[in-house]
Design an enzyme around this catalytic site. Structure first.
Site, PDB file in Angstrom:
ATOM      1  N   SER A   1       0.812  -1.220   0.000  1.00  0.00           N
ATOM      2  CA  SER A   1       0.000   0.000   0.000  1.00  0.00           C
ATOM      3  C   SER A   1       0.847   1.272   0.000  1.00  0.00           C
ATOM      4  CB  SER A   1      -0.971  -0.009   1.181  1.00  0.00           C
ATOM      5  OG  SER A   1      -0.274  -0.136   2.403  1.00  0.00           O
TER       6      SER A   1
ATOM      7  N   CYS B   1      -6.849  -6.458   0.409  1.00  0.00           N
ATOM      8  CA  CYS B   1      -5.576  -6.415   1.141  1.00  0.00           C
ATOM      9  C   CYS B   1      -4.973  -5.001   1.102  1.00  0.00           C
ATOM     10  CB  CYS B   1      -4.640  -7.498   0.634  1.00  0.00           C
ATOM     11  SG  CYS B   1      -3.419  -7.952   1.866  1.00  0.00           S
TER      12      CYS B   1
ATOM     13  N   ARG C   1      -1.786  -2.627   9.716  1.00  0.00           N
ATOM     14  CA  ARG C   1      -1.055  -3.326   8.654  1.00  0.00           C
ATOM     15  C   ARG C   1      -0.237  -4.490   9.217  1.00  0.00           C
ATOM     16  NH1 ARG C   1       2.400   0.861   5.561  1.00  0.00           N
ATOM     17  NH2 ARG C   1       2.749  -0.946   4.234  1.00  0.00           N
TER      18      ARG C   1
ATOM     19  N   HIS D   1      -7.051 -12.271  -0.333  1.00  0.00           N
ATOM     20  CA  HIS D   1      -6.948 -12.149  -1.799  1.00  0.00           C
ATOM     21  C   HIS D   1      -7.960 -13.048  -2.510  1.00  0.00           C
ATOM     22  CE1 HIS D   1      -3.104  -9.880  -2.353  1.00  0.00           C
ATOM     23  NE2 HIS D   1      -2.965 -10.233  -1.087  1.00  0.00           N
TER      24      HIS D   1
ATOM     25  N   GLU E   1      -9.036 -12.947  -5.409  1.00  0.00           N
ATOM     26  CA  GLU E   1      -8.678 -13.170  -6.824  1.00  0.00           C
ATOM     27  C   GLU E   1      -7.715 -14.342  -6.992  1.00  0.00           C
ATOM     28  OE1 GLU E   1      -7.420 -10.983  -4.835  1.00  0.00           O
ATOM     29  OE2 GLU E   1      -5.299 -10.683  -5.297  1.00  0.00           O
TER      30      GLU E   1
HETATM   31  N1  GLN Z   1       1.345  -5.725   3.791  1.00  0.00           N
HETATM   32  C1  GLN Z   1       0.856  -4.992   2.656  1.00  0.00           C
HETATM   33  C2  GLN Z   1       0.647  -3.527   3.010  1.00  0.00           C
HETATM   34  O1  GLN Z   1       0.769  -3.150   4.131  1.00  0.00           O
HETATM   35  C3  GLN Z   1      -0.436  -5.596   2.126  1.00  0.00           C
HETATM   36  C4  GLN Z   1      -0.177  -7.010   1.658  1.00  0.00           C
HETATM   37  C5  GLN Z   1      -1.037  -7.456   0.523  1.00  0.00           C
HETATM   38  O2  GLN Z   1      -1.692  -6.671  -0.173  1.00  0.00           O
HETATM   39  N2  GLN Z   1      -0.988  -8.736   0.265  1.00  0.00           N
HETATM   40  O3  GLN Z   1       0.372  -2.737   2.161  1.00  0.00           O
END
Ligand code: GLN
Length: 192
Positions: free
Chosen positions: A49, A78, A105, A171, A173
């Protein structure tokens, strides 16, 4: 047929493209603000992110995404859920603030970075057990008013509807099951 944008700046956007096709809509990659015109809804995929936000900032996409989300459904998975949240911790970072949730997170610890589990859907989603792939997943630590929980893992909400938007901390997808993409498509264009 509905046209579903997939934010293609970084991360797992290719798998969403295939899932949207299987679920019966047209996927449209979005990398620039102009590409938000002419789509009915948007998916923000998983990935990282902080990086996604940085690229979105560099492309001048942050405000256009906020404006888009005030009128159209967005499905964030996510890192996409982190992008949509109103509050992000561990560490704190800017976000689009479109879904009234707080997320922490990387909340499930290093040893259990990634895992595949089978979850029983709540009544609102229904049906058989559902596979959920977690990869350095965030945890939803607070739900705003009116949030609808479709799936939980260890008591935590992991698939949540809020207004016109949906967020998943895993996820969908990456699993061979299009129920969640169909749930999102069903919500597109119904005037919510
Ligand atoms: N750990 C990632 C984040 O903080 C997210 C992980 C993911 O999208 N699989 O952005």
């Amino acid at each position: 047929m509905k046209r579903i944008g997939i934010l293609a700046l970084q991360g797992a956007y290719e798998a969403h493209r295939k899932a949207i096709q299987r679920a019966g809509a047209i996927p449209v990659p979005v990398r620039m603000a102009e590409e938000l015109e002419g789509i009915d809804a948007l998916i923000i995929p998983g990935g990282e992110s902080t990086t996604m936000l940085k690229i979105a900032g560099d492309q001048g996409l942050v405000d256009p995404l906020r404006r888009f989300g005030r009128e159209h459904p967005i499905f964030g998975t996510c890192a996409g859920a982190i992008m949509l949240a109103t509050e992000v911790t561990n560490p704190a970072q800017e976000s689009l603030g479109l879904v009234d949730i707080s997320v922490e997170r990387n909340a499930y610890g290093r040893q259990v970075d990634s895992r595949v589990v089978h979850l029983t859907p709540e009544a609102a989603l229904g049906g058989d057990e559902l596979e959920a792939v977690f990869i350095r997943a965030p945890r939803i630590t607070r739900l705003g008013n009116g949030a609808k929980v479709y799936l939980r893992y260890q008591g935590d909400p992991v698939l949540v509807g809020s207004g016109r938007h949906i967020v998943a901390t895993f996820h969908p997808e990456l699993s061979d099951d299009d129920r969640i993409h169909k749930l999102f498509l069903d919500s597109v264009g119904n005037g919510k």
